[in-house]
Motif scaffolding. Sequence first.
Motif, PDB file in Angstrom:
ATOM      1  N   ARG A   1       0.833  -1.209   0.000  1.00  0.00           N
ATOM      2  CA  ARG A   1       0.000   0.000   0.000  1.00  0.00           C
ATOM      3  C   ARG A   1       0.861   1.251   0.000  1.00  0.00           C
TER       4      ARG A   1
ATOM      5  N   LEU B   1       3.948   1.557  -1.198  1.00  0.00           N
ATOM      6  CA  LEU B   1       4.587   1.706  -2.509  1.00  0.00           C
ATOM      7  C   LEU B   1       3.584   2.050  -3.599  1.00  0.00           C
ATOM      8  N   GLU B   2       2.328   1.717  -3.368  1.00  0.00           N
ATOM      9  CA  GLU B   2       1.265   2.038  -4.333  1.00  0.00           C
ATOM     10  C   GLU B   2       1.190   3.546  -4.562  1.00  0.00           C
ATOM     11  N   ARG B   3       1.563   4.327  -3.575  1.00  0.00           N
ATOM     12  CA  ARG B   3       1.512   5.790  -3.705  1.00  0.00           C
ATOM     13  C   ARG B   3       2.480   6.309  -4.755  1.00  0.00           C
ATOM     14  N   LEU B   4       3.490   5.518  -5.096  1.00  0.00           N
ATOM     15  CA  LEU B   4       4.435   5.945  -6.124  1.00  0.00           C
ATOM     16  C   LEU B   4       3.770   6.023  -7.501  1.00  0.00           C
ATOM     17  N   ARG B   5       2.686   5.302  -7.673  1.00  0.00           N
ATOM     18  CA  ARG B   5       1.994   5.312  -8.960  1.00  0.00           C
ATOM     19  C   ARG B   5       1.039   6.471  -9.125  1.00  0.00           C
ATOM     20  N   LEU B   6       0.813   7.239  -8.077  1.00  0.00           N
ATOM     21  CA  LEU B   6      -0.077   8.392  -8.189  1.00  0.00           C
ATOM     22  C   LEU B   6       0.563   9.453  -9.068  1.00  0.00           C
ATOM     23  N   TRP B   7      -0.178   9.950  -9.998  1.00  0.00           N
ATOM     24  CA  TRP B   7       0.315  10.981 -10.905  1.00  0.00           C
ATOM     25  C   TRP B   7      -0.762  12.049 -10.979  1.00  0.00           C
ATOM     26  N   ARG B   8      -0.501  13.201 -10.394  1.00  0.00           N
ATOM     27  CA  ARG B   8      -1.520  14.233 -10.290  1.00  0.00           C
ATOM     28  C   ARG B   8      -1.262  15.417 -11.198  1.00  0.00           C
TER      29      ARG B   8
END
Length: 104
Positions: A81, A83-90
Motif C-alpha cells: 500500500r 509503494l502504491e503511492r508511487l503510482r499516483l500521478w496528479r
Amino acid sequence: MHRSHTDSPDVAAADLLPFLVLAFGLAWGAMLLLILFPETVAGIFGPVSARNPLFKMTVYAPAVAAGVLVVARTGLSGLLRFLERLRLWRVAVGCCGRCCSTFS
C-alpha cells in the motif's frame, strides 16, 4: 468518521523517533565508515564514488528506514500500500514538458 491512531493500520506519529534513529543511524554510520576508514572501505567496496554501496546507503537511508518501519508496523501488505503511492500521478502528462521548456 474519525479514527484514532490505535484503530488505524497506518503508520503512527509514534514511529517518527524510530524512523529518525534508523535513517540517521544508517546514513551517518555509513558516512562515518567512509570518513574514518577510507582505505579499508575502498579495498572492500571500491573507490568512494556515487557507485559505492556505502554512499548509496547514505543517500537512500531515509527510504530504507521508512520501508523497514512500514513492514514492521503493517507487514508486507502495508508495504505494498505504501509503494502504491508511487503510482499516483496528479499532473497532466504534457504539463511537465511545457513548464520545463519555459526555463531553458
